[in-house]
Design a protein around this motif. Structure first.
Motif, PDB file in Angstrom:
ATOM      1  N   PHE A 300       0.835  -1.203   0.000  1.00  0.00           N
ATOM      2  CA  PHE A 300       0.000   0.000   0.000  1.00  0.00           C
ATOM      3  C   PHE A 300       0.869   1.252   0.000  1.00  0.00           C
ATOM      4  N   LEU A 301       0.487   2.200  -0.812  1.00  0.00           N
ATOM      5  CA  LEU A 301       1.153   3.507  -0.848  1.00  0.00           C
ATOM      6  C   LEU A 301       0.103   4.571  -0.565  1.00  0.00           C
ATOM      7  N   PHE A 302       0.399   5.405   0.430  1.00  0.00           N
ATOM      8  CA  PHE A 302      -0.442   6.568   0.720  1.00  0.00           C
ATOM      9  C   PHE A 302       0.371   7.820   0.419  1.00  0.00           C
ATOM     10  N   SER A 303      -0.238   8.764  -0.276  1.00  0.00           N
ATOM     11  CA  SER A 303       0.433  10.045  -0.532  1.00  0.00           C
ATOM     12  C   SER A 303      -0.494  11.184  -0.123  1.00  0.00           C
ATOM     13  N   ASP A 304       0.110  12.303   0.223  1.00  0.00           N
ATOM     14  CA  ASP A 304      -0.675  13.486   0.574  1.00  0.00           C
ATOM     15  C   ASP A 304       0.064  14.716   0.064  1.00  0.00           C
ATOM     16  N   LEU A 305      -0.666  15.602  -0.532  1.00  0.00           N
ATOM     17  CA  LEU A 305      -0.077  16.826  -1.066  1.00  0.00           C
ATOM     18  C   LEU A 305       0.169  17.798   0.084  1.00  0.00           C
ATOM     19  N   ARG A 306       1.432  18.140   0.309  1.00  0.00           N
ATOM     20  CA  ARG A 306       1.795  18.983   1.457  1.00  0.00           C
ATOM     21  C   ARG A 306       1.306  20.419   1.251  1.00  0.00           C
ATOM     22  N   GLY A 307       0.703  20.953   2.303  1.00  0.00           N
ATOM     23  CA  GLY A 307       0.351  22.370   2.301  1.00  0.00           C
ATOM     24  C   GLY A 307      -0.710  22.750   1.290  1.00  0.00           C
ATOM     25  N   SER A 308      -1.653  21.836   0.996  1.00  0.00           N
ATOM     26  CA  SER A 308      -2.653  22.161  -0.026  1.00  0.00           C
ATOM     27  C   SER A 308      -3.603  23.264   0.450  1.00  0.00           C
ATOM     28  N   MET A 371       6.178  15.846  -9.053  1.00  0.00           N
ATOM     29  CA  MET A 371       5.685  17.012  -8.322  1.00  0.00           C
ATOM     30  C   MET A 371       6.686  18.161  -8.383  1.00  0.00           C
ATOM     31  N   SER A 372       7.965  17.821  -8.340  1.00  0.00           N
ATOM     32  CA  SER A 372       8.983  18.873  -8.467  1.00  0.00           C
ATOM     33  C   SER A 372       8.902  19.523  -9.842  1.00  0.00           C
ATOM     34  N   ASP A 373       8.741  18.674 -10.874  1.00  0.00           N
ATOM     35  CA  ASP A 373       8.648  19.204 -12.237  1.00  0.00           C
ATOM     36  C   ASP A 373       7.394  20.055 -12.414  1.00  0.00           C
ATOM     37  N   LEU A 374       6.272  19.596 -11.836  1.00  0.00           N
ATOM     38  CA  LEU A 374       5.022  20.337 -11.955  1.00  0.00           C
ATOM     39  C   LEU A 374       5.129  21.690 -11.247  1.00  0.00           C
ATOM     40  N   GLY A 375       5.755  21.661 -10.047  1.00  0.00           N
ATOM     41  CA  GLY A 375       5.932  22.907  -9.307  1.00  0.00           C
ATOM     42  C   GLY A 375       6.778  23.902 -10.073  1.00  0.00           C
ATOM     43  N   ALA A 376       7.848  23.398 -10.704  1.00  0.00           N
ATOM     44  CA  ALA A 376       8.729  24.285 -11.471  1.00  0.00           C
ATOM     45  C   ALA A 376       8.013  24.823 -12.703  1.00  0.00           C
ATOM     46  N   GLU A 377       7.248  23.942 -13.351  1.00  0.00           N
ATOM     47  CA  GLU A 377       6.532  24.335 -14.565  1.00  0.00           C
ATOM     48  C   GLU A 377       5.482  25.404 -14.274  1.00  0.00           C
ATOM     49  N   ARG A 378       4.773  25.235 -13.147  1.00  0.00           N
ATOM     50  CA  ARG A 378       3.698  26.184 -12.805  1.00  0.00           C
ATOM     51  C   ARG A 378       4.184  27.291 -11.846  1.00  0.00           C
ATOM     52  N   GLN A 379       5.483  27.291 -11.569  1.00  0.00           N
ATOM     53  CA  GLN A 379       6.093  28.290 -10.699  1.00  0.00           C
ATOM     54  C   GLN A 379       5.497  28.272  -9.290  1.00  0.00           C
ATOM     55  N   HIS A 380       5.323  27.029  -8.801  1.00  0.00           N
ATOM     56  CA  HIS A 380       4.876  26.837  -7.415  1.00  0.00           C
ATOM     57  C   HIS A 380       5.817  25.806  -6.781  1.00  0.00           C
ATOM     58  N   GLN A 381       6.966  26.249  -6.354  1.00  0.00           N
ATOM     59  CA  GLN A 381       8.004  25.348  -5.878  1.00  0.00           C
ATOM     60  C   GLN A 381       7.587  24.562  -4.640  1.00  0.00           C
ATOM     61  N   SER A 382       6.529  25.016  -3.966  1.00  0.00           N
ATOM     62  CA  SER A 382       6.139  24.354  -2.722  1.00  0.00           C
ATOM     63  C   SER A 382       5.389  23.041  -2.944  1.00  0.00           C
ATOM     64  N   LEU A 383       5.097  22.672  -4.196  1.00  0.00           N
ATOM     65  CA  LEU A 383       4.367  21.429  -4.456  1.00  0.00           C
ATOM     66  C   LEU A 383       5.231  20.221  -4.102  1.00  0.00           C
ATOM     67  N   SER A 384       4.801  19.458  -3.127  1.00  0.00           N
ATOM     68  CA  SER A 384       5.565  18.259  -2.750  1.00  0.00           C
ATOM     69  C   SER A 384       4.635  17.258  -2.088  1.00  0.00           C
ATOM     70  N   LEU A 385       5.059  15.996  -2.113  1.00  0.00           N
ATOM     71  CA  LEU A 385       4.250  14.909  -1.566  1.00  0.00           C
ATOM     72  C   LEU A 385       4.888  14.326  -0.321  1.00  0.00           C
TER      73      LEU A 385
END
Length: 468
Positions: A300-308, A371-385
């Protein structure tokens, strides 16, 4: 355009064209037995195709009515099919018994249930659609044995090497067999009723005729053993069912062992439940309400988007909503490509399953990078799991009208995810002890950092490892 051509054209809309072409050729040219109890993994290997794409194509073909899917409960010892089911809903026994092996097995989806596919009569009529018309040898080949057994081409010759006699006995009929019983173990077995009689032949050879009667009916009785001496045997067989039976007298010897130990990988029920295409098609129609099926090992893998929550505050609802949706799309794509499936989403969190720990770790590493790539692409570096992974036994169940999982393994995986800091993956000892998982981490140059933690609701401390 014929109906079959129309169906294959429709299948090309949802599946890989190369694989659809391959199945169209099989339906047109393959021998009957090749279109019965089709082993998806064997086909993929033989044709040099991606296993997941072959499985997805077959599942979509089932949805179009081109193939039929069967969940076969198979004996781990002889690979015989103990119960053939059109749905998991009819797997309602806690244990299945194999008369041929005189053994019982707890029902688990890992090694006891395979999934096979058979061409539908609307696409092509094959011999297995009328099992009562098959020869005894072909009945064993196409109906009794699962797709796990690796049989050579000439099945009739093969059976001749391990059986003394084989009879096709119509309903209500009797047969008398005169045999010379050799020393050792003989098994009188019928693959239709799954009834067996064991005969232990030992001691001094006798010249006097010995007599034994065996009746076949639909009542399941414990397997019995009788003791006889080497020598002449008069075996009386009686069919008390309303259909034909196919009793054979088997010799339990090295040749039989050699047949039964020749195995092929199969598509297990556990693997199919972790297939994203299967979940998408059968999301609400897999298990009956209240049904519980045991799985010995699932990751099982659980993920959560930090600081959503802060993300919504910072960038606004529309932008945040778009980012979160893109995050879900990327995660599902990665999970599916690593042979996993999304079970459900809870807020901004994802619960996914994988057949093995290495696949879960591979997915987690890719998800972190995405998530790092998405954050960089959308200029939201805080996107992390924040991610947690655990492996163990569980129950497959239906919760909230969809196929889900229950048990301590699920609880631990969820709580381990809560330990993860931003961009970290926390896994349990069971995960890092998996040989393929260790190899993957070494290849990527990642060294998990161990620690012992207390988890809410878990009595003992749990050893976890952080992959930073």
């Amino acid at each position: 355009m014929t109906e079959t051509e129309t169906l294959f054209a429709a299948l090309r809309q949802s599946a890989d064209e190369t694989i659809v072409d391959m199945f169209e050729r099989m339906v047109r040219d393959a021998p009957d037995h090749a279109l019965n109890k089709m082993n998806a993994l064997e086909i993929a290997t033989k044709e040099g195709l991606d296993e997941e794409q072959v499985i997805a194509t077959l599942l979509n073909a089932v949805g179009l009515g081109m193939f039929e899917m069967t969940w076969n409960v198979m004996c781990p010892s002889c690979a015989g099919v103990l119960s053939a089911n059109k749905s998991l809903k009819t797997l309602n026994s806690a244990q299945y018994n194999c008369a041929f092996c005189a053994a019982g097995y707890e029902t688990t989806l890992d090694n006891l249930v395979e999934v096979t596919f058979t061409v539908s009569p609307r696409v092509r009529k094959i011999a297995a659609h009328s099992p009562d018309e098959l020869s005894a040898a072909e009945y064993y080949h196409q109906i009794f044995w699962s797709s796990a057994i690796d049989l050579p081409g000439d099945v009739e010759k093969l059976l001749g090497e391990v059986t003394l006699e084989m009879v096709d006995l119509p309903p209500g009929e009797r047969a008398i067999l005169s045999l010379q019983a050799p020393e050792g173990t003989l098994i009188v077995f019928d693959p239709v009723t799954h009834a067996a009689q064991f005969i232990e032949v030992k001691g001094e050879e006798t010249g006097e005729r010995q007599n034994l009667s065996v009746m076949f009916n639909k009542v399941q009785v414990p397997v019995d053993t009788v003791a006889l001496r080497p020598g002449p045997l008069r075996l009386a067989l009686e069919n008390r069912t309303d259909g034909r039976v196919l009793p054979a007298v088997w010799v339990a010897n090295a040749a039989l062992d050699a047949i039964l130990t020749r195995r092929k990988p199969v598509l297990t029920a556990t693997r199919l439940l972790t297939n994203q295409t299967f979940r998408d098609i059968y999301r609400t129609d897999t298990l009956a309400i209240g049904q519980r099926l045991k799985i010995l090992s699932l990751t099982f893998l659980f993920s959560d988007l930090r600081g959503s929550t802060e993300l919504y505050e910072r960038v606004g609802d529309l932008t945040a909503f778009d980012l979160v949706n893109e995050h879900f799309r990327l995660l599902q794509e990665i999970i599916a490509s690593e042979r996993g499936a999304v079970v459900k989403t809870i807020g901004d969190a994802v619960m996914a399953t994988f057949e093995t720990p290495d696949r879960a770790i591979a997915a987690a590493i890719r998800m972190r990078e995405a998530m790092s790539d998405l954050g960089a692409e959308r200029q939201h570096q805080s996107l992390s799991l924040k991610m947690g992974i655990h492996e163990g036994s569980c129950l497959a169940v239906t919760l909230n009208a969809q196929q889900d999982y229950f048990g301590q393994t699920v609880n631990i995986a969820s709580r381990v995810q809560g330990l993860a800091a931003s961009r970290s993956i926390v896994v349990t000892e069971q995960v890092v002890e998996n040989a393929k998982a260790r190899s993957l981490l070494e290849t990527k140059g990642l060294k998990p950092t161990p620690r012992s933690v207390a988890l809410s609701g878990i009595a003992d401390k749990v050893s976890v490892y952080e992959i930073s």
